[in-house]
Scaffold this active site. Structure first.
Site, short mmCIF file in Angstrom:
data_model
loop_
_atom_site.label_atom_id
_atom_site.label_comp_id
_atom_site.label_asym_id
_atom_site.label_seq_id
_atom_site.Cartn_x
_atom_site.Cartn_y
_atom_site.Cartn_z
N GLU A 1 -5.35 1.11 5.66
CA GLU A 1 -5.47 1.69 6.99
C GLU A 1 -6.63 1.07 7.77
O GLU A 1 -6.52 0.85 8.98
CB GLU A 1 -5.64 3.21 6.91
CG GLU A 1 -4.40 3.95 6.44
CD GLU A 1 -3.22 3.80 7.39
OE1 GLU A 1 -3.44 3.44 8.56
OE2 GLU A 1 -2.08 4.05 6.97
N LEU B 1 -10.28 -11.70 9.41
CA LEU B 1 -9.70 -10.46 9.94
C LEU B 1 -10.46 -9.95 11.16
O LEU B 1 -9.92 -9.18 11.95
CB LEU B 1 -9.70 -9.36 8.86
CG LEU B 1 -8.50 -9.30 7.92
CD1 LEU B 1 -8.69 -8.19 6.89
CD2 LEU B 1 -7.21 -9.07 8.70
N GLY B 2 -11.73 -10.37 11.30
CA GLY B 2 -12.51 -9.92 12.44
C GLY B 2 -12.97 -8.48 12.32
O GLY B 2 -12.67 -7.80 11.34
N TYR B 3 -13.71 -8.03 13.35
CA TYR B 3 -14.24 -6.66 13.36
C TYR B 3 -14.90 -6.35 12.00
O TYR B 3 -14.50 -5.44 11.28
CB TYR B 3 -13.14 -5.63 13.63
CG TYR B 3 -12.43 -5.85 14.96
CD1 TYR B 3 -12.97 -5.34 16.14
CD2 TYR B 3 -11.23 -6.54 15.02
CE1 TYR B 3 -12.32 -5.53 17.36
CE2 TYR B 3 -10.58 -6.75 16.23
CZ TYR B 3 -11.13 -6.24 17.39
OH TYR B 3 -10.49 -6.44 18.58
N ASP C 1 -2.29 7.77 15.95
CA ASP C 1 -2.77 6.43 16.30
C ASP C 1 -1.96 5.94 17.50
O ASP C 1 -1.25 6.72 18.15
CB ASP C 1 -2.64 5.48 15.12
CG ASP C 1 -1.19 5.16 14.78
OD1 ASP C 1 -0.29 5.93 15.20
OD2 ASP C 1 -0.95 4.14 14.11
N THR D 1 -13.88 -7.11 21.87
CA THR D 1 -13.24 -6.01 22.58
C THR D 1 -13.74 -5.89 24.02
O THR D 1 -12.95 -5.76 24.96
CB THR D 1 -13.49 -4.67 21.85
OG1 THR D 1 -13.05 -4.81 20.49
CG2 THR D 1 -12.72 -3.55 22.51
N GLN E 1 -6.53 -2.54 14.58
CA GLN E 1 -6.60 -3.70 15.46
C GLN E 1 -5.90 -4.95 14.90
O GLN E 1 -6.11 -6.05 15.42
CB GLN E 1 -8.09 -4.06 15.77
CG GLN E 1 -8.96 -2.91 16.20
CD GLN E 1 -8.62 -2.43 17.60
OE1 GLN E 1 -8.10 -3.17 18.40
NE2 GLN E 1 -8.90 -1.16 17.86
N THR E 2 -5.11 -4.81 13.84
CA THR E 2 -4.52 -5.98 13.19
C THR E 2 -3.07 -5.71 12.80
O THR E 2 -2.75 -4.62 12.32
CB THR E 2 -5.32 -6.36 11.92
OG1 THR E 2 -6.72 -6.39 12.23
CG2 THR E 2 -4.91 -7.73 11.40
N TYR F 1 -7.94 9.45 12.68
CA TYR F 1 -6.64 8.90 12.29
C TYR F 1 -6.62 8.51 10.82
O TYR F 1 -5.71 8.90 10.07
CB TYR F 1 -6.28 7.67 13.14
CG TYR F 1 -5.15 6.91 12.49
CD1 TYR F 1 -3.86 7.42 12.51
CD2 TYR F 1 -5.39 5.74 11.78
CE1 TYR F 1 -2.82 6.77 11.86
CE2 TYR F 1 -4.36 5.08 11.13
CZ TYR F 1 -3.08 5.60 11.18
OH TYR F 1 -2.06 4.97 10.52
N TRP G 1 0.82 -1.22 0.00
CA TRP G 1 0.00 0.00 0.00
C TRP G 1 0.85 1.26 0.00
O TRP G 1 0.33 2.36 -0.04
CB TRP G 1 -0.94 0.01 1.20
CG TRP G 1 -0.31 -0.31 2.51
CD1 TRP G 1 0.35 0.53 3.34
CD2 TRP G 1 -0.27 -1.59 3.14
NE1 TRP G 1 0.79 -0.14 4.45
CE2 TRP G 1 0.42 -1.44 4.35
CE3 TRP G 1 -0.76 -2.87 2.80
CZ2 TRP G 1 0.64 -2.50 5.24
CZ3 TRP G 1 -0.55 -3.92 3.67
CH2 TRP G 1 0.15 -3.74 4.87
N ARG G 2 2.18 1.11 0.06
CA ARG G 2 3.06 2.27 -0.03
C ARG G 2 3.69 2.41 -1.42
O ARG G 2 4.49 3.32 -1.64
CB ARG G 2 4.17 2.18 1.02
CG ARG G 2 3.65 2.31 2.45
CD ARG G 2 4.79 2.31 3.47
NE ARG G 2 4.28 2.44 4.83
CZ ARG G 2 5.03 2.39 5.92
NH1 ARG G 2 6.34 2.21 5.80
NH2 ARG G 2 4.50 2.51 7.12
#
Length: 338
Positions: free
Chosen positions: A43, A86-88, A144, A293, A48-49, A126, A30-31
């Protein structure tokens, strides 16, 4: 809290970015470019990962949905399947909502400032600052966990980072330090610094490229920063997960459209107050534990029959393997296989 002179700020920028150019993780996918879609996806995945966990998900996601238009038009089931593990999962849903907002409401034109980017669903202070600085060159700090940790130590900022009001304290302290010519690289360098030399535990400040600027290290109190009140322990909840089999198929239930795991398929789950309420044949000696969480689920697998309803179906392995199943359901399936 320490305050730096203009000369110190200039020296810090130069030291930080020279190190970033030599040792930063510029090869992260991603860069490679500054496309706001790629930055937004990365991002939100990184919330959380850990980076190593995100890498294969990001690559697979980008191969399937390479543009914001592709994500906007994709079926939600495909997006959730790509996100599986990945969750969330609210992150994935909000990511698609943000893509649809850009495509449908903004006609493909991205907001270019951190303030304006926060109109996108799921994009908070963020993430908006990260996109604005990396993709559009806005001189704005991306605050962050890494930034809290790095600058609390560099400047000995005593503000409790668990308190929402502390974000402004850090924002105001970091803003004049952000490099005006390379704000995106500056923010990414802080991320890399926070995940290498200035980690939460066992920091290696003696070898850090910014050791000379680290007031907390100099004073021997680095481990006391950042200041953070302890989180409350997750609330324990007990559940029965029903295993009902018919002709090689297992009973699954679609979760409600709101609440935890909304819209996902799991074994039928019933909350209980104590283990004496368990009915049916217990299939696992110990409960399967899954921590969100703020909640800790302890789930007992039980074998019993349940009536069919509109949101329950018997599914073959091939059918459920093509659904996006939450991590907790994978845990239940693994426990059943044992």
């Amino acid at each position: 809290m320490e305050f730096w002179s203009e000369e110190t700020i200039e020296n810090f920028r130069r030291t930080l970015l020279d190190w970033y150019d030599r040792e930063g993780r510029a090869t992260l996918p991603w860069r490679v470019d500054h496309d706001p879609y790629r930055v937004m996806v990365s991002e939100i995945m990184l919330q959380q990962t850990q980076v190593d966990t995100v890498l294969p998900y990001y690559e697979r996601f980008m191969q399937a949905l390479p543009t914001v238009q592709d994500l906007a038009r994709a079926p939600e089931a495909q997006v959730l399947k790509l996100w599986e593990g990945l969750g969330y999962y609210s992150r994935a849903r909000n990511l698609q909502k943000a893509a649809r907002f850009v495509v449908d409401d903004l006609h493909g034109h991205w907001p270019e400032s951190a303030d304006d980017l926060q109109v996108l669903p799921g994009v908070g202070p963020y993430t908006s600052a990260a996109i604005a600085s990396i993709s559009f060159g806005e001189v704005v700090p991306a605050v962050d966990g890494n930034a809290y940790r790095v600058f609390s130590r560099l400047l000995k900022i005593d503000a409790d980072i668990a308190q929402p009001k502390s974000r402004k304290i850090f924002y105001d302290a970091i803003l004049p330090i952000v490099d005006p010519d390379r704000p995106g690289d500056f923010n990414q360098a802080i991320m890399d610094l926070g995940s290498s030399y200035m980690t939460a535990k066992n920091p290696n400040s003696a070898d850090s490229p910014v050791r000379a600027f680290n007031a907390a290290y100099r004073d021997g109190v680095e481990i006391a920063y950042p200041v953070k009140t302890k989180k409350q322990r997750p609330v324990k909840q007990l559940y029965m997960a029903t295993v009902s089999e018919k002709d090689g198929r297992l009973l699954f239930e679609k979760r409600p459209d709101t609440g935890l795991l909304s819209g996902f398929w799991t074994f039928p789950l019933e909350e209980i107050q104590n283990i004496e309420q368990i009915v049916g044949e217990q299939l696992h000696i110990k409960p399967i534990v899954h921590v969100f969480t703020h909640r800790r689920w302890e789930i007992w697998l039980v074998k019993r029959d349940l009536p069919l309803t509109d949101n329950r179906q018997y599914l073959t392995p091939d059918q459920w393997q093509h659904l996006s199943l939450p991590t907790v359901q994978h845990k239940l399936l693994n426990a059943l296989e044992e």
